[in-house]
Write an enzyme that holds these catalytic residues in place. Structure first.
Site, PDB file in Angstrom:
ATOM      1  N   GLY A  63      93.786  69.052  24.937  1.00 31.86           N
ATOM      2  CA  GLY A  63      92.834  68.895  26.030  1.00 31.86           C
ATOM      3  C   GLY A  63      92.469  70.232  26.659  1.00 31.86           C
ATOM      4  O   GLY A  63      92.309  71.248  25.984  1.00 31.86           O
ATOM      5  N   SER A  64      92.387  70.248  27.982  1.00 30.02           N
ATOM      6  CA  SER A  64      91.807  71.394  28.685  1.00 30.02           C
ATOM      7  C   SER A  64      92.623  72.675  28.607  1.00 30.02           C
ATOM      8  O   SER A  64      92.094  73.762  28.860  1.00 30.02           O
ATOM      9  CB  SER A  64      91.580  71.035  30.159  1.00 30.02           C
ATOM     10  OG  SER A  64      90.618  70.006  30.273  1.00 30.02           O
ATOM     11  N   THR A  65      93.927  72.592  28.291  1.00 28.18           N
ATOM     12  CA  THR A  65      94.692  73.834  28.147  1.00 28.18           C
ATOM     13  C   THR A  65      94.240  74.624  26.913  1.00 28.18           C
ATOM     14  O   THR A  65      94.622  75.787  26.751  1.00 28.18           O
ATOM     15  CB  THR A  65      96.198  73.541  28.032  1.00 28.18           C
ATOM     16  OG1 THR A  65      96.405  72.455  27.125  1.00 28.18           O
ATOM     17  CG2 THR A  65      96.782  73.194  29.389  1.00 28.18           C
ATOM     18  N   PHE A  66      93.400  74.010  26.064  1.00 31.21           N
ATOM     19  CA  PHE A  66      92.846  74.724  24.914  1.00 31.21           C
ATOM     20  C   PHE A  66      91.526  75.423  25.253  1.00 31.21           C
ATOM     21  O   PHE A  66      91.053  76.251  24.473  1.00 31.21           O
ATOM     22  CB  PHE A  66      92.631  73.750  23.750  1.00 31.21           C
ATOM     23  CG  PHE A  66      92.468  74.418  22.414  1.00 31.21           C
ATOM     24  CD1 PHE A  66      93.578  74.889  21.726  1.00 31.21           C
ATOM     25  CD2 PHE A  66      91.220  74.569  21.830  1.00 31.21           C
ATOM     26  CE1 PHE A  66      93.437  75.512  20.489  1.00 31.21           C
ATOM     27  CE2 PHE A  66      91.066  75.183  20.589  1.00 31.21           C
ATOM     28  CZ  PHE A  66      92.183  75.656  19.918  1.00 31.21           C
ATOM     29  N   LYS A  67      90.969  75.118  26.402  1.00 31.75           N
ATOM     30  CA  LYS A  67      89.667  75.694  26.766  1.00 31.75           C
ATOM     31  C   LYS A  67      89.668  77.214  26.838  1.00 31.75           C
ATOM     32  O   LYS A  67      88.713  77.858  26.376  1.00 31.75           O
ATOM     33  CB  LYS A  67      89.184  75.091  28.090  1.00 31.75           C
ATOM     34  CG  LYS A  67      88.762  73.631  27.981  1.00 31.75           C
ATOM     35  CD  LYS A  67      88.407  73.030  29.330  1.00 31.75           C
ATOM     36  CE  LYS A  67      87.989  71.570  29.192  1.00 31.75           C
ATOM     37  NZ  LYS A  67      87.728  70.923  30.502  1.00 31.75           N
TER      38      LYS A  67
END
Length: 608
Positions: free
Chosen positions: A319-323
């Site tokens: 999810g967003s920790t990959f952004k």
């Protein structure tokens, strides 16, 4: 008077009847054979004994010749097998210690107590009463055991040396203490998924015990030709056998991280979780806490699912920790610049698929956003717009360059990695590239995400995470280190610095405010991803996460927390994982002596 009697006797003996009886008796005696036989001479006896001894010797020699000539190979193989089993069962292992020298796994001598009631010189009740306080077993229970078997009765296992010594001092006949070497884990469940365990048969099963089986096993001791079943083969200390396997992990920080993780899981009723602390330049992990955990001294009581380190073996969509990783890709590919802006309409449609921001129902469209704002607000639509500036084929090539489909090669068994989708599918399907833009539709392990995030902090390099420092002598000198290979450059220093500053805004006044520590500059990113069900569709379960990098002005450590399926309407990366990372970082800066970024008061920092 006397003369008369004498004359009478004489006359009576001379009477015909008397003489007849005497004659008859003599005739009978003459006919009886003599009982006396002639004994053999001493020489004959000696010859007979000698012949008997020669016969026995010849029989033994013949039997020995038969065994050696016809069954020699078979008997030798059996003897070697029995001897090897006895020796292998007692071969020692090197100790495992943390980076401060605190023992995590050691060998110890334990005893099994056997009873032979048939040899008791005292009543069973007396023996039971005498042993009861030493073994802490009721006398009645012991007495019942003794009555059940006359000999070879196994009473209790794993007795420490002190207890065995007390039993010996009782001087009770009919008791037998059989020693053996056993692996012992003084820290109990604190490092179980990292260190692993050795079973009761002396076989390494999981963790570093299994991964470094050959390194940990001591050289075969010089044993006598016959090894008694009650005598263990013990390695005498030498320069080689005294070496220990030292880890990079810190027992103090590990204990703090484990307890904080445990409390977070209890608070939110989550299934499992992990929190990891890694030095960004070397890849050395200072803490690697995993829950649920188990006591390796009693591994047989643990749920089988707890024996693995799921942060290394299980895949999830970050999810967003990959952004931040995708922003770094877009910057490095010159698809965007740090000063660019994009338009966030709040919701996008790709055929039957809809992508929207988590707050779309409440906020609707957002409008123009800077690249830093996309991370600060964790905008899904904003990330899709950013990655659309990059051809899907080039995006795919970058995922390959980051080795998303390869393990990190951390020194732990069963590390997993998922193959990327087929190139044609990714390139030709707009929705696959769109979902990958905000960390869905791609899967990795928590340890892989930790490695990628470290590249943002260390200037753009992929480093191999490691928990093993190497073998150290008793003087603290390294005699062997694992080969982790060279680090790989994936981003430029300029790109890494730009993304790091954007991530700092996430903690300053974005979704990661809960990770703030007064006086320290911290970069971070929250993540709340939907969990894929066994049927391959997204369900109601979620995985929350937060990554923190510190200090921003000279990054040293990356801290990642991942919590699987926390319960509650307010369970997000910002509310579940970010406070957990803050707790660990507060202790980290004290233990590692990291100075504050600014001279302001440090009222929120606690002591370890």
């Amino acid at each position: 008077m006397g003369s008369y009697r004498s004359s009478v006797r004489k006359r009576s003996l001379r009477s015909p009847a008397a003489r007849k009886r005497v004659a008859k008796k003599r005739a009978a005696n003459a006919q009886k054979p003599s009982h006396r036989t002639k004994r053999p001479s001493p020489i004959v006896r000696i010859v007979l004994v000698w012949l008997l001894l020669v016969a026995i010797a010849l029989g033994l020699a013949g039997r020995l010749a038969y065994l050696q000539l016809f069954n020699g190979d078979t008997l030798q193989a059996i003897a070697q097998q029995q001897r090897a089993r006895q020796i292998n069962a007692n071969v020692g292992r090197r100790s495992i210690i943390d980076n401060q020298g605190i023992p995590l796994a050691v060998d110890r001598l334990v005893y099994t107590l056997y009873g032979h009631p048939a040899l008791f010189r005292q009543p069973i009740s007396v023996v039971a009463q005498t042993l009861s306080p030493v073994l802490e077993i009721p006398a009645g229970t012991l007495a019942e055991q003794f009555k059940g078997q006359a000999t070879g009765l196994r009473i209790v296992d794993d007795l420490p040396e002190e207890t065995a010594r007390r039993i010996q001092q009782l001087r009770l006949d009919g008791l037998e203490l059989v020693p053996s070497q056993q692996r012992f884990y003084p820290q109990q469940d604190l490092f179980s998924q990292i260190v692993g365990f050795v079973n009761l048969e002396g076989k390494a099963q999981t963790g570093l015990e299994a991964q470094y089986e050959k390194r940990l096993s001591l050289p075969m001791p010089q044993a006598p030709h016959v090894v008694g079943p009650a005598l263990p083969v013990i390695n005498l200390p030498t320069e080689e056998t005294s070496q220990q396997l030292q880890l990079t992990l810190d027992n103090r920080l590990q204990r703090i991280a484990q307890e904080a993780l445990r409390q977070t899981l209890r608070k939110f009723g989550a299934q499992q979780g992990t929190v990891m602390v890694m030095e960004v330049h070397t890849g050395e992990l200072r803490a690697f806490a995993v829950e649920p955990t188990f006591d390796p001294n009693r591994y047989f009581d643990a749920n089988l699912g707890w024996l693995k380190n799921w942060a290394v073996t299980d895949l999830y969509e970050p999810g967003s920790t990959f952004k931040p990783i995708n922003v770094a890709i877009a910057l490095e590919a010159d698809a965007i610049t740090p000063d660019d802006t994009i338009y966030d309409e709040g919701r996008l449609r790709f055929g039957e698929w809809t992508i929207q921001n988590s707050d779309y129902e409440a906020m609707g469209g957002v409008g123009m956003l800077s690249i830093a704002d996309v991370l600060r607000k964790s905008s899904n639509v904003g990330m899709v717009r950013i990655m659309e500036q990059l051809p899907a084929s080039e995006f795919y090539a970058w995922l390959e360059k980051l080795e998303l489909d390869r393990p990190t090669n951390i020194s732990l068994p069963a590390e997993n990695a998922q193959a990327l989708k087929e190139r044609e599918q990714f390139v030709n399907s707009r929705v696959d590239a769109a979902t990958a833009a905000f960390g869905q539709g791609i899967a990795l392990t928590p340890i892989k995400l930790l490695q990628l995030q470290a590249a943002i902090a260390n200037g753009g390099y992929l480093v191999t995470p490691k928990v093993v420092k190497g073998l150290v002598s008793d003087t603290g000198q390294l005699t062997w280190q694992p080969d982790v290979g060279d680090r790989k450059s994936v981003f430029s220093q300029e790109t890494a610095d730009a993304v790091l500053k954007m991530m700092e805004t996430v903690v300053e006044d974005g979704t990661g405010e809960a990770a703030q520590i007064p006086g320290y500059r911290i970069a971070g990113k929250t993540g709340t991803s939907q969990k894929v069900t066994e049927g391959g569709v997204y369900g109601s379960g979620r995985i929350t996460s937060f990554v923190g990098l510190l200090p921003v002005e000279a990054p040293q450590f990356v801290v990642l927390a991942v919590i699987d399926e926390p319960l509650g309407d307010d369970a997000y990366g910002s509310t579940v994982a970010a406070p957990l990372v803050r707790t660990v970082m507060e202790s980290l800066v004290v233990l590692e002596g990291i100075p504050p970024s600014s001279p302001q008061a440090l009222g929120g920092v606690m002591s370890p």
